[in-house]
Write an enzyme that holds these catalytic residues in place. Structure first.
Site, PDB file in Angstrom:
ATOM      1  N   THR A 111       7.907   5.737  13.098  1.00  0.00           N
ATOM      2  CA  THR A 111       8.396   5.507  11.738  1.00  0.00           C
ATOM      3  C   THR A 111       9.140   4.182  11.611  1.00  0.00           C
ATOM      4  OG1 THR A 111      10.491   6.666  12.128  1.00  0.00           O
ATOM      5  CG2 THR A 111       8.617   7.995  11.378  1.00  0.00           C
ATOM      6  N   HIS A 118      18.195   9.774  12.233  1.00  0.00           N
ATOM      7  CA  HIS A 118      18.025   9.171  10.910  1.00  0.00           C
ATOM      8  C   HIS A 118      18.892   9.945   9.924  1.00  0.00           C
ATOM      9  CE1 HIS A 118      14.507   6.707  12.105  1.00  0.00           C
ATOM     10  NE2 HIS A 118      14.253   7.730  12.911  1.00  0.00           N
ATOM     11  N   HIS A 137      14.884  12.599  16.419  1.00  0.00           N
ATOM     12  CA  HIS A 137      13.580  12.417  17.044  1.00  0.00           C
ATOM     13  C   HIS A 137      13.743  12.299  18.558  1.00  0.00           C
ATOM     14  CE1 HIS A 137      11.937  10.470  13.094  1.00  0.00           C
ATOM     15  NE2 HIS A 137      12.065  11.791  13.007  1.00  0.00           N
ATOM     16  N   HIS A 178      16.886   9.610  19.012  1.00  0.00           N
ATOM     17  CA  HIS A 178      17.651   8.856  18.023  1.00  0.00           C
ATOM     18  C   HIS A 178      17.745   9.664  16.736  1.00  0.00           C
ATOM     19  CE1 HIS A 178      13.401   7.644  17.402  1.00  0.00           C
ATOM     20  NE2 HIS A 178      13.725   7.708  16.125  1.00  0.00           N
ATOM     21  N   HIS A 215      22.348  -1.412  15.249  1.00  0.00           N
ATOM     22  CA  HIS A 215      22.503  -2.037  13.933  1.00  0.00           C
ATOM     23  C   HIS A 215      21.741  -1.263  12.859  1.00  0.00           C
ATOM     24  CE1 HIS A 215      24.542  -5.700  15.350  1.00  0.00           C
ATOM     25  NE2 HIS A 215      23.662  -5.733  16.330  1.00  0.00           N
TER      26      HIS A 215
END
Length: 329
Positions: free
Chosen positions: A223, A118, A141, A116, A86
């Site tokens: 983060t 960003h 990352h 993952h 999500h």
């Protein structure tokens, strides 16, 4: 790591990158956005060793560091799942041999848990870390756990618990081959909360720059909430490449009711932290600073992108140099 411990770590990682129902749900915008995370119960998000940060190449401290050893990063995992949380796209893996990161002045040996991404709404934003005032459209990352801790929960309670390898992507020719192999999986997880098995999964090396010899290093945090300040960050100076079409696959992923749009945290103050830039070693340098040579195992890839022995650096010496070099920011 046993299969049970790996499963626990993967579940914990997925949970840490998604809104927690123990506290209020966090988001990347609105009342529950990054500026309010600490008010939602994630107190660490307001501390003074937070990530990401803005890096200025004119302010970094050059250091002689041995290469990172990326053990078995050239091996495709046995299994890879890609999930739309999500709030982003997260991959979990099962690999044999186990993927390990060591050397490069890391304070231990680290096992890869997952990775993952960003991104932002356009090519001028998206990366969490900024270099010389520039944002990149995508940042990956690779999350790694210190091998001496049995699971992610324990690791997030120790200052040397995690290491994260960050890769910046920029639009250009010759995109990372691993992104090509993730494309069909990204199309299958457009709906928020969906997950899929990645067919013919890429190796991590196929998602990284051609050279990982040069990197930045600093001490920071996760983060995302809970923003635990337990991360040794490594940001590769060279970028990987991505096409506009591949970027649109990330931007098409939906959150709860609409496309995710962007999933990056704004940069945090450094509060006097030093950012190091790796300076490559030669034999004379090694003799001068008293480093110890160590032969890596078969399948180990050095951060210079070649199969060769690594060098071990005593972390205590680097930490002492860090304290001596710190200036207020």
């Amino acid at each position: 790591m046993s299969a049970l411990r790996l499963a626990v770590s993967l579940v914990w990682l997925a949970a840490s990158l998604s809104p927690s129902h123990a506290d209020q749900e966090w988001t990347y915008e609105g009342n529950n956005g990054p500026e309010n995370w600490s008010r939602l119960g994630y107190k660490d998000c307001d501390h003074h060793r937070q990530s990401p940060i803005a890096i200025s190449s004119r302010e970094v401290v050059l250091r002689h560091l041995d290469p990172l050893r990326l053990d078995y990063f050239d091996h495709a995992p046995l299994r890879m799942n890609l999930t739309n949380t999500h709030l982003g796209a997260t991959a979990s893996m099962k690999a044999r041999p186990e993927l390990v990161v060591r050397g490069g002045a890391l304070p231990g040996e680290y096992q890869v848990v997952g990775f993952h991404f960003h991104w932002g709404e356009n090519d001028t934003v998206g990366s969490e870390h900024i270099l010389d005032g520039r944002s990149y459209p995508l940042e990956m990352h690779i999350v790694c756990k210190n091998a001496k801790y049995s699971d992610m929960k324990k690791a997030t309670q120790r200052p040397d618990g995690l290491a994260v390898l960050a890769v910046w992507f920029e639009v250009g020719a010759g995109p990372a081959s691993g992104l090509v192999r993730l494309a069909s999986a990204l199309r299958r997880i457009r709906g928020g909360g969906s997950s899929t098995l990645v067919q013919n999964p890429p190796s991590l090396l196929e998602l990284m720059p051609a050279s990982t010899e040069h990197f930045y290093r600093y001490e920071g945090s996760l983060t995302t909430p809970g923003c635990y300040e337990v991360v040794t960050w490594t940001l590769f100076k060279d970028t990987a490449k991505i096409t506009e079409k591949q970027l649109q696959l990330f931007r098409s992923l939906k959150g709860y009711l609409k496309p995710i749009g962007h999933n990056y945290r704004f940069v945090q103050l450094r509060y006097g932290r030093t950012v190091y830039e790796r300076r490559a070693l030669d034999e004379g340098d090694a003799a001068e600073v008293g480093l110890v040579a160590a032969q890596g195992p078969p399948g180990a890839v050095s951060a210079a992108g070649a199969l060769r022995p690594g060098l071990a650096v005593f972390w205590r010496a680097l930490a002492a140099a860090s304290r001596a070099a710190r200036l207020p920011r």
